[in-house]
Structure formats: C-alpha cells, structure tokens
Motif scaffolding. Structure first.
Motif, mmCIF file in Angstrom:
data_model
loop_
_atom_site.group_PDB
_atom_site.id
_atom_site.type_symbol
_atom_site.label_atom_id
_atom_site.label_comp_id
_atom_site.label_asym_id
_atom_site.label_seq_id
_atom_site.Cartn_x
_atom_site.Cartn_y
_atom_site.Cartn_z
ATOM 1 N N LEU A 78 0.702 -15.215 -16.310
ATOM 2 C CA LEU A 78 -0.626 -15.072 -16.587
ATOM 3 C C LEU A 78 -0.307 -13.254 -17.501
ATOM 4 O O LEU A 78 -0.405 -12.708 -16.671
ATOM 5 C CB LEU A 78 -1.379 -15.129 -15.386
ATOM 6 C CG LEU A 78 -1.877 -16.612 -15.895
ATOM 7 C CD1 LEU A 78 -2.973 -16.261 -14.458
ATOM 8 C CD2 LEU A 78 -2.546 -17.270 -16.820
ATOM 9 N N GLU A 89 -6.470 -12.704 -18.905
ATOM 10 C CA GLU A 89 -6.480 -14.255 -18.531
ATOM 11 C C GLU A 89 -6.774 -14.082 -17.127
ATOM 12 O O GLU A 89 -7.555 -14.916 -16.007
ATOM 13 C CB GLU A 89 -5.041 -14.888 -18.935
ATOM 14 C CG GLU A 89 -4.885 -14.942 -20.069
ATOM 15 C CD GLU A 89 -3.710 -15.400 -20.419
ATOM 16 O OE1 GLU A 89 -3.780 -16.294 -21.983
ATOM 17 O OE2 GLU A 89 -2.847 -14.831 -19.553
ATOM 18 N N LYS A 101 0.031 -20.268 -15.953
ATOM 19 C CA LYS A 101 -0.403 -21.101 -16.758
ATOM 20 C C LYS A 101 0.832 -21.772 -17.013
ATOM 21 O O LYS A 101 2.311 -21.424 -17.019
ATOM 22 C CB LYS A 101 -0.529 -19.828 -18.100
ATOM 23 C CG LYS A 101 -0.767 -20.995 -19.059
ATOM 24 C CD LYS A 101 -1.517 -19.849 -20.462
ATOM 25 C CE LYS A 101 -0.114 -18.219 -20.375
ATOM 26 N NZ LYS A 101 -0.680 -17.504 -21.341
ATOM 27 N N GLU A 112 -1.309 -25.276 -23.705
ATOM 28 C CA GLU A 112 -1.223 -24.755 -22.520
ATOM 29 C C GLU A 112 -2.321 -24.645 -21.184
ATOM 30 O O GLU A 112 -3.089 -25.036 -22.056
ATOM 31 C CB GLU A 112 -0.761 -22.862 -22.828
ATOM 32 C CG GLU A 112 -0.860 -22.712 -23.300
ATOM 33 C CD GLU A 112 -0.301 -20.984 -23.872
ATOM 34 O OE1 GLU A 112 -1.423 -20.666 -23.979
ATOM 35 O OE2 GLU A 112 -0.066 -20.457 -24.556
ATOM 36 N N TYR A 149 -4.277 -23.653 -17.498
ATOM 37 C CA TYR A 149 -3.670 -22.409 -16.335
ATOM 38 C C TYR A 149 -4.239 -23.444 -15.032
ATOM 39 O O TYR A 149 -5.260 -24.665 -15.203
ATOM 40 C CB TYR A 149 -5.512 -21.695 -16.518
ATOM 41 C CG TYR A 149 -5.384 -20.982 -17.274
ATOM 42 C CD1 TYR A 149 -4.534 -19.987 -17.790
ATOM 43 C CD2 TYR A 149 -6.356 -21.457 -19.100
ATOM 44 C CE1 TYR A 149 -4.464 -19.199 -18.830
ATOM 45 C CE2 TYR A 149 -6.132 -20.204 -19.906
ATOM 46 C CZ TYR A 149 -4.882 -19.222 -20.141
ATOM 47 O OH TYR A 149 -5.224 -18.435 -20.498
#
Length: 98
Positions: free
Chosen positions: A56, A60, A86, A95, A97
C-alpha cells in the motif's frame, strides 16, 4: 475508493485468529477470474504496529483509514488494530484491499 465486497460486522467470526490457525495463508478467490489468492497471515501480524503492508502507498492507506474510521493511533473504534494490505491477482490484474 473501490467497491466494498465484504463489510466488517460484529457477527462475523474472524477468518484468522493468532495462535489458533495452522495455515500460513488465508486463501480466497478472485471475483473476476476465480484465481486462488493468498494473504500472508504472519505479515498481517507483523504489520500490526504500522497498520499497513508494504503493498500500500500512503495515499491508499489514508483513504482506507478514513473510510473505516480508524483513529490517529491506527486503532479501530472497537479497539482492534486493523492491518490494511493490497493483493493483486497475477492472472487478471484485479486488485483487492484487505
């Protein structure tokens, strides 16, 4: 910010509990291509002081903290220390999170 797939809730049992799980990874499937993805559980524990993994960037991380209302000392309102990371699917480049 992206779409929230799974919302945190008090009723949901944790997927990983320190000292109780024998698996090194938490595995889940990519929603786009069904590829198996893995989250390294030990990395989550080791990153509990910083609140984020190395995947990250700072922007973010700050956006996720704001979205989930994480305080200045990286503590959630319920008292836990969340760790954001991530994960990127190598097959389709989606992607996630965590």
């Amino acid at each position: 910010m992206n779409e929230e797939i799974l919302k945190p809730t008090y009723e949901k049992k944790p997927d990983f509990v320190t000292g109780l799980n024998n698996s090194e990874f938490y595995a889940f499937e990519c929603l786009t291509c069904n590829e198996k993805l893995k989250l390294n559980c030990m990395a989550q524990i080791e990153n509990s002081w910083t609140g984020k993994g190395k995947t990250l960037n700072e922007k973010e991380f700050l956006e996720l903290k704001k979205f989930y209302k994480i305080g200045l000392v990286n503590k959630s309102s319920e008292g836990g220390f969340p760790v954001f990371d991530k994960i990127k699917c190598e097959k389709c480049q989606a992607e996630y999170y965590t």
